[in-house]
Design an enzyme around this catalytic site. Structure first.
Site, mmCIF file in Angstrom:
data_model
loop_
_atom_site.group_PDB
_atom_site.id
_atom_site.type_symbol
_atom_site.label_atom_id
_atom_site.label_comp_id
_atom_site.label_asym_id
_atom_site.label_seq_id
_atom_site.Cartn_x
_atom_site.Cartn_y
_atom_site.Cartn_z
ATOM 1 N NE ARG A 97 27.939 25.545 -29.380
ATOM 2 C CZ ARG A 97 28.356 25.874 -30.578
ATOM 3 N NH1 ARG A 97 28.890 27.054 -30.779
ATOM 4 N NH2 ARG A 97 28.242 25.041 -31.597
ATOM 5 C CD GLU B 75 37.767 23.180 2.195
ATOM 6 O OE1 GLU B 75 37.670 22.003 1.824
ATOM 7 O OE2 GLU B 75 38.664 23.954 1.800
ATOM 8 C CG ASP C 40 27.787 21.942 -32.045
ATOM 9 O OD1 ASP C 40 28.339 22.332 -33.081
ATOM 10 O OD2 ASP C 40 27.319 22.701 -31.171
ATOM 11 N N PRO D 291 31.984 19.992 -7.491
ATOM 12 C CG PRO D 291 34.010 19.854 -6.349
ATOM 13 C CD PRO D 291 32.840 20.754 -6.581
#
Ligand code: ADE
Length: 246
Positions: free
Chosen positions: A154, A116, A169, A89
């Site tokens: 893709r 963690e 797209d 993150p």
């Protein structure tokens, strides 16, 4: 294109990899996905891969030895070491532009964390590209790795039937508009009609309706995309125009 996924939970992947477009791309030899269990590089009777953080605090930290040794061993397996991407993150945010950038690579080595996070020396030694799929915290990097594989596959030439279809797209470098609304049969459902223009076969009129519909949806839902210049131009177009003025 070759992907190597390094994870403590390789069994999470086959169900997802075995379906639909991705399965087809693998069957056709356009894409290869290899799974590696980081625990296989752990030493000792208990094959521990994590430990308590120095300095205290909750949770466990992934130890440097099994992770670094797993990455290095996996890098030896291919023709090129590949680009190492660590899902966290705390990384730069993944988007369509990053997917396009990755689709030019021959090989991606995706490193999934748990607990963690990783001991900092994993990052200092391997210097991976740290990548987040958004401002939320998942239980681990596995779902994020699947997101990256899905979006990049893709863009691999030959994977989609129609070579054009990924260029249109939303969010691709040639298009910052959201998709227009699509309809199929029946013409009327629960009192909701298909817009008349789509039924008539007047292709210029259909193209104009779709363009306006895309613009309207983008304005309503993602006005920020329209603030970035002409939404139908590539960044290359914009660079060329500004250099022509200079
Ligand atoms: N691991 C945990 N949360 C993540 C996120 N948002 N993106 C990538 N990897 C993650």
């Amino acid at each position: 294109m070759r992907f190597d996924v390094l994870t403590l939970f390789p069994e999470m992947f086959p169900g997802y990899l075995g379906q639909s477009l991705l399965n087809l791309a693998i069957q056709r030899g356009l894409v290869e996905v290899n799974l590696h269990n980081i625990r296989d590089w752990a030493k000792g009777k208990h094959k521990n891969v994590d430990d308590r953080p120095f300095g205290g605090g909750p949770g466990m930290v992934l130890s440097p030895e099994p992770v670094v040794e797993c990455v290095e061993a996996v890098q030896q397996l291919g023709d090129s070491p590949g680009r190492v991407v660590l899902l966290t993150p705390g990384g730069r945010t993944f988007n369509q532009r990053v997917a396009e950038e990755f689709s030019d690579a021959q090989r991606l080595v995706l490193l999934c964390g748990r607990y963690e996070g990783f001991d900092q020396r994993v990052i200092d030694i391997l210097q991976p590209d740290e990548l987040s799929i958004g401002d939320f915290v998942l239980n681990g990097g596995e779902v994020a790795a699947m997101v990256v594989i899905d979006a990049v596959v893709r863009l691999v030439p030959g994977v989609l039937g129609d070579e054009q279809s990924n260029k249109q797209d939303s969010f691709s470098s040639g298009n910052r508009l959201l998709e227009f609304a699509q309809y199929t049969r029946p013409r009327e459902y629960r009192g909701h009609e298909v817009p008349e223009v789509l039924l008539g076969g007047n292709h210029p009129a259909i193209a104009e309706w779709r363009k306006q519909n895309s613009l309207e949806r983008t304005r309503q839902r993602r006005g920020d995309l329209l603030d970035q210049g002409d939404p139908t131009k590539t960044s290359a177009d914009e660079t060329n125009e500004s250099s022509a003025v200079d």
